[in-house]
Design a protein around this motif. Structure first.
Motif, PDB file in Angstrom:
ATOM      1  N   SER A  30      -1.328 -10.537  -2.267  1.00 28.84           N
ATOM      2  CA  SER A  30       0.027 -10.381  -2.419  1.00 28.84           C
ATOM      3  C   SER A  30       0.744 -11.628  -1.735  1.00 28.84           C
ATOM      4  O   SER A  30       1.795 -12.156  -2.058  1.00 28.84           O
ATOM      5  CB  SER A  30       0.356  -9.034  -1.849  1.00 28.84           C
ATOM      6  N   GLN A  60       3.927  -5.900  -6.823  1.00 30.38           N
ATOM      7  CA  GLN A  60       2.835  -4.748  -6.803  1.00 30.38           C
ATOM      8  C   GLN A  60       3.598  -3.306  -6.592  1.00 30.38           C
ATOM      9  O   GLN A  60       3.210  -2.614  -7.311  1.00 30.38           O
ATOM     10  CB  GLN A  60       1.982  -5.101  -5.597  1.00 30.38           C
ATOM     11  N   ASP A 117       1.448  -8.948  -9.913  1.00 30.25           N
ATOM     12  CA  ASP A 117       0.542  -8.339  -8.828  1.00 30.25           C
ATOM     13  C   ASP A 117       0.072  -7.052  -9.274  1.00 30.25           C
ATOM     14  O   ASP A 117       0.952  -5.916  -9.161  1.00 30.25           O
ATOM     15  CB  ASP A 117       1.529  -8.353  -7.516  1.00 30.25           C
ATOM     16  N   GLU A 118      -1.010  -6.945  -9.548  1.00 25.57           N
ATOM     17  CA  GLU A 118      -1.831  -5.782  -9.830  1.00 25.57           C
ATOM     18  C   GLU A 118      -1.112  -4.881 -10.963  1.00 25.57           C
ATOM     19  O   GLU A 118      -0.796  -3.834 -10.937  1.00 25.57           O
ATOM     20  CB  GLU A 118      -1.996  -4.826  -8.838  1.00 25.57           C
TER      21      GLU A 118
HETATM   22 MG   LIG Z   1      -1.683  -6.739  -2.768  1.00 26.94          MG
END
Ligand SMILES: [Mg+2]
Ligand SMILES: Nc1ncnc2c1ncn2[C@@H]1O[C@H](COP(=O)(O)OP(=O)(O)O)[C@@H](O)[C@H]1O
Lengths: 250, 306
Positions: free
Chosen positions: A45, A87, A160-161
């Protein structure tokens, strides 16, 4: 093309100075689909935030299509076509899903921005007038976050994810959607993920651990090398996600 | 006659761009300047003191009353008593609001005392906007006092808005709710400079199944000060919810003191209060969509106060 040259990042934390990324060198080509993976806390991240301009590197340079963007702020990078789906996206009291998508798409965007909600498996009629606030579930919020990137014309799209809180079946469809959408604009797609299914879609895999690029290469090259670590991270992730499925998936 | 300044103020406080349809009373610098009653809504001047009586016949549906107040002179202290009688089963919109254009260095002040009788099963939506402008240093002061009586099954929705320009305000709102009456108060406030704003609300739920909801959202900028004191008292089986939410900026100060009091074991009362800065993540998110930091901040505040 996005290039990172000897990029390092240290942050003044509560427990003193910590080095989060160390001498990152990466070249990411247009129209390619990269997946960044690696253990939690490895610096994935932070790397994404460096690219968006949220963090500034302590040393090194970041180049976009030959232009040095190291000293550009978030807004300037966004206007050059860098996008980042958080995220943990923030919530906004009083801002509707439609308004957020309009901000993302820009004033002169053609068509109805709410159609991007279809692409993330949300019914526009049900969602466009809702506030992006605490009334949305985690999974709904993540999908809307993805839609804000789909609505933009991007050179670099960072997710992000994105799979967190989204069930696997609809996520498979979703990855195909943004692959197709971004192909049109020649976007470089970078997805941070632990999901085997997403890893298998990648043109190239990048493994980040302990703040460094551990491996980079095609699936075929990298897969055997990282299988052990990914297997471990992934199963942990799946257990975490099991509690997270109480959302509507129409 | 209405001047260009009058018209601008009317647009600000009452969304009026011309003389309204239906019943209205326009008050300017302490005097009624234009008035219109309709078949169902009568507006007449009080005989004993400044102000008007607004009488809505029972069963009147879908009509509106506009009663804007304009102050365009300095050194004026306007005091007015308005009484509203919303007849049984009626359903109306009341648009009040006060705009001050203070051209000079002396204070201009308006104190409106509104009393509402909302009869059985009647519904009223009430919108009150406060606005101030003017080149001079003269203070613009607004002190509204609102008293509501909600009879059985009556509903009132109050939207109280003050965005910029009012130097000093002390708002007092009081309500008594009988059986199955329902009251929603939504307050939106933005203060800046050295402004001071105080809002005091007292709601008494006297009847069985009376319900109320108070939603207060405010932004305090510069060196301004705000105090919120919403109180809900439950005297019966009833429900009440108070929510105060403030964004604080610069060197502003905000106090929120919600109070709930239950005098009956079936009273369900909740209060929530939060004061905080704009979350950095929100600004970053909007900047990452291409907005400047200032645009991001404005977007967040605008949404919050919507
Ligand atoms: Mg992360
Ligand atoms: N703003 C920050 N302040 C202090 N430490 C941070 C900050 N951001 C990230 N870190 C630390 O840097 C490391 C990498 O974090 P992160 O980039 O979020 O990892 P990943 O996304 O790979 O899980 C972690 O140890 C994290 O605690």
């Amino acid at each position: 093309m996005l290039e990172l040259k000897d990029v390092s990042l240290t942050i003044e934390g509560e427990k003193g100075t910590v080095e989060i990324l160390h001498n990152i060198n990466l070249t990411l080509e247009d129209r390619r689909f990269y997946v960044i993976t690696g253990p939690n806390g490895g610096g994935k991240s932070s790397l994404a935030k460096l690219l968006m301009g949220i963090y500034r590197p302590t040393s090194g340079r970041i180049m976009l299509d030959g232009q040095d963007i190291t000293d550009l702020d978030i807004t300037e990078r966004a206007r050059l076509g860098v996008g980042y789906a958080f995220q943990q996206p923030p919530r906004f009291k009083g801002l509707t899903v439609k308004e957020l998508l309009q901000l993302a798409a820009g004033k002169n965007s053609p068509g109805n921005v709410c159609n991007y909600l279809f692409d993330v498996g949300l019914c526009p009629q049900d969602y466009q007038d809702r506030d992006v606030d605490a009334s949305l579930s985690g999974g709904e919020l993540k999908r809307i976050e993805i839609a804000t990137l789909l609505a933009r014309k991007l050179k670099v799209a960072l997710y992000d994810e994105p799979e967190a809180g989204i069930d696997l079946w609809s996520f498979g469809r979703l990855t195909e959607t943004f692959k197709a959408l971004h192909k049109k604009n020649g976007t470089t797609i970078i997805i941070i993920s632990h999901q085997e299914r997403i890893l298998s879609l990648a043109d190239e895999l990048i493994m980040i651990a302990d703040g460094t690029v551990r491996e980079k290469g095609t699936k075929e090259e990298i897969w055997p090398l990282i299988m052990d670590e990914i297997g471990c991270v992934c199963s942990k992730d799946c257990i975490e996600r099991a509690d997270n499925n109480a959302e509507c998936n129409r | 006659m209405l001047s260009a300044i009058d018209k601008r103020i009317l647009a600000q406080v009452a969304d009026l761009h011309e003389i309204p349809q239906g019943a209205y009373n326009i008050r300017k610098n302490g005097m009624g300047v234009q008035r219109n009653s309709t078949a169902n809504i009568e507006i007449k001047a009080k005989e004993d003191k400044p102000g008007i009586d607004i009488i809505v016949k029972p069963g009147t549906k879908g009509e509106s009353v506009h009663i804007p107040v304009i102050l365009t002179a300095e050194g004026l202290e306007d005091m007015v008593y308005n009484t509203f009688e919303i007849g049984e089963g009626a359903d109306v919109l009341v648009v009040a609001g006060c705009g001050i254009h203070n051209p000079g260095s002396e204070k201009a002040e308006h104190n409106g005392i509104h009393e509402f009788f909302i009869r059985k099963g009647a519904r009223m939506r009430y919108v009150e906007k406060h606005y101030g402008e003017g080149e001079g240093t003269g203070k613009k002061v607004l002190n509204p006092r609102t008293v509501l009586h909600l009879e059985e099954g009556a509903t009132a929705e109050l939207e109280l808005v003050q965005i910029r320009g009012v130097d000093n305000t002390k708002r007092y709102t009081e309500a008594r709710l009988e059986r199955k009456a329902h009251l929603v108060i939504t307050e939106r406030m933005l203060t800046h400079g050295d402004q001071y704003a105080e809002s005091d609300i007292l709601i008494e739920l006297t009847g069985e199944d009376a319900t109320t909801q108070v939603i207060s959202r405010s932004v305090a900028q510069d060196r301004s000060k705000q105090i919120f004191y919403p109180r809900v008292v439950g005297q019966n089986k009833c429900r009440g919810h108070v929510q105060c939410d403030a964004i604080i900026m610069d060197e502003a100060q905000v106090r929120a003191i919600p109070e709930i009091a239950a005098n009956h074991s079936d009273a369900q009362l909740v209060h929530e209060a939060a004061i905080g800065k704009i979350a950095g993540e929100q600004i970053i998110k909007l900047m990452s969509l291409g907005l400047s930091e200032k645009e991001a901040e404005e977007t967040i505040l605008q949404g919050f106060l919507k």
